[in-house]
Design an enzyme around this catalytic site. Structure first.
Site, short mmCIF file in Angstrom:
data_model
loop_
_atom_site.label_atom_id
_atom_site.label_comp_id
_atom_site.label_asym_id
_atom_site.label_seq_id
_atom_site.Cartn_x
_atom_site.Cartn_y
_atom_site.Cartn_z
N ASP A 221 -5.95 3.93 6.09
CA ASP A 221 -6.17 4.34 7.48
C ASP A 221 -6.40 5.84 7.65
O ASP A 221 -6.66 6.31 8.75
CB ASP A 221 -4.95 3.98 8.35
CG ASP A 221 -4.78 2.48 8.53
OD1 ASP A 221 -5.75 1.75 8.28
OD2 ASP A 221 -3.68 2.07 8.94
N LYS B 291 -3.77 5.15 16.31
CA LYS B 291 -4.89 4.20 16.52
C LYS B 291 -4.38 2.81 16.89
O LYS B 291 -3.22 2.44 16.61
CB LYS B 291 -5.78 4.11 15.28
CG LYS B 291 -5.06 3.73 13.97
CD LYS B 291 -4.84 2.25 13.76
CE LYS B 291 -4.01 1.94 12.51
NZ LYS B 291 -3.53 0.55 12.44
N GLY C 251 4.98 1.71 13.04
CA GLY C 251 4.69 0.99 14.28
C GLY C 251 3.35 0.27 14.27
O GLY C 251 2.99 -0.38 15.25
O1 C5P Z 1 -3.20 2.10 2.35
P1 C5P Z 1 -1.87 1.98 3.02
O2 C5P Z 1 -0.82 2.83 2.40
O3 C5P Z 1 -1.95 2.10 4.50
O4 C5P Z 1 -1.41 0.46 2.77
C1 C5P Z 1 -0.06 0.05 2.81
C2 C5P Z 1 0.04 -1.35 2.23
O5 C5P Z 1 -0.60 -2.28 3.12
C3 C5P Z 1 -0.59 -1.59 0.90
O6 C5P Z 1 0.29 -1.24 -0.15
C4 C5P Z 1 -0.87 -3.09 0.93
O7 C5P Z 1 0.31 -3.82 0.66
C5 C5P Z 1 -1.22 -3.33 2.39
N1 C5P Z 1 -2.68 -3.29 2.61
C6 C5P Z 1 -3.44 -4.34 2.17
N2 C5P Z 1 -4.79 -4.33 2.36
C7 C5P Z 1 -5.39 -3.30 3.03
C8 C5P Z 1 -4.62 -2.20 3.52
C9 C5P Z 1 -3.25 -2.24 3.29
O8 C5P Z 1 -2.93 -5.30 1.57
N3 C5P Z 1 -6.71 -3.31 3.20
#
Ligand code: C5P
Length: 308
Positions: free
Chosen positions: A144, A16, A105
């Site tokens: 995501d 995406k 990425g």
């Molecule tokens: O949910 P995901 O594993 O993709 O998120 C990775 C990291 O990105 C989280 O641990 C956080 O540090 C950051 N994040 C965030 N706020 C979001 C999504 C992700 O701070 N809404």
């Protein structure tokens, strides 16, 4: 619940681009409030699931094999185990991941793997969970992941995991410029917090709930890339460019080569350049290639994780 016996199941899930990414304040759980528009693009992860007693994983298509963990740190492995627990499925799965989306990425490659693993195991095991139940499991895996299940073009709010479909007419042509070196998502969010702190006490606190601006949705509805180019925005871009100053030069080169506008995708470092159509994208691609970059022409929107 009955468990059917497919030999193997092959699922394809898209990467995406965030055509708009607004980042609000940080909640107590460490996640930031988001208002984003995702668009699934024609760069895919393939996941093949086969019956096995235990859980195992192989990955191909990556230059650095150490870049992708094969244990429970891998989101696809966690997805398979989460579904098995939810369905009380007694067996396991051997997952094979063929990667095309860049690792770390900013294009949701790991999330696509997790979404594909959910769909593949659901079919392999005959779990038969409804889409809403898979969506619920997806949102527990990462912000995501629900979008990679859903695909198309969608607005994400909350942590990015509360999805609403957005109407997008036609097709948008993008040239992606990948980087050999990935960027860590938590590091980029942390950098944004630090940059905002430095901006000082005079600035208002970022809001804990925010919306996607109307012109972004209108531009997607119109199908007009020139209008969308005016609306592209990413609050994480300054933080990604702080970590990787060369991305600013890539953006400049892309626009000079004829792209309408460019943006860092998600937390980067992939740069997404919006072009007026397929011919323009091919032209931008060849100019960037002459500059020593490795650009890729993709289009969106495309469907989410599906069995092929
Ligand atoms: O949910 P995901 O594993 O993709 O998120 C990775 C990291 O990105 C989280 O641990 C956080 O540090 C950051 N994040 C965030 N706020 C979001 C999504 C992700 O701070 N809404």
């Amino acid at each position: 619940m009955s468990f059917a016996a497919n030999e193997s199941v092959h699922v394809r899930a898209p990467g995406k681009i965030n055509v708009y990414l607004g980042v609000g304040g940080r909640h107590d759980d460490g996640y930031h409030a988001l208002a984003t528009v995702f668009q699934a693009v024609s760069l895919y992860e393939d996941v093949i699931a086969r019956h096995a007693d235990g859980f195992s994983l192989t990955v191909s298509g990556v230059e650095d094999p150490d870049a992708v963990p094969l244990d429970d740190r891998n989101l696809a492995m966690r997805a398979a185990k989460l579904l098995a627990a939810a369905a009380e499925y007694p067996g396991g799965v051997a997952l094979e991941i063929r990667k095309s989306v860049p690792v770390a990425g900013g294009m949701g490659g790991g999330s696509a793997d997790a979404a594909a693993a959910l769909v593949a195991c659901d079919a392999l095991w005959g779990t038969g969970f409804p889409q809403a139940r898979l969506h619920d499991l997806a949102s527990r895996l990462g912000a995501d992941v629900p979008f990679a299940l859903h695909g198309g073009t969608a607005v994400g709010t909350g942590r990015g995991d509360q999805l609403n479909p957005a109407l997008a007419r036609g097709r948008f042509d993008w040239v992606l410029v990948m980087s050999e070196q990935g960027l860590s998502t938590p590091v980029v969010y942390g950098r944004l917090d630090a940059l905002r702190d430095e901006e000082g006490a005079l600035a208002d606190d970022p809001p804990l709930s925010l919306d996607v601006p109307i012109p972004v949705l209108q531009a997607l509805r119109s199908g007009d890339p020139e209008l969308l180019a005016e609306s592209l925005h990413n609050d994480l871009q300054a933080a990604a460019v702080f970590e990787r100053p060369d991305l600013a030069e890539t953006l400049r080169l892309g626009i000079r080569a004829g792209a309408l506008h460019g943006i860092v995708s998600g937390s980067g470092p992939t740069v997404a350049l919006l072009c007026s159509g397929p011919e323009s994208a091919q032209e931008v691609q060849s100019v960037l290639r002459e500059s020593g970059l490795d650009p890729l022409h993709v289009h969106g929107p495309v469907p989410g994780a599906r069995i092929i």
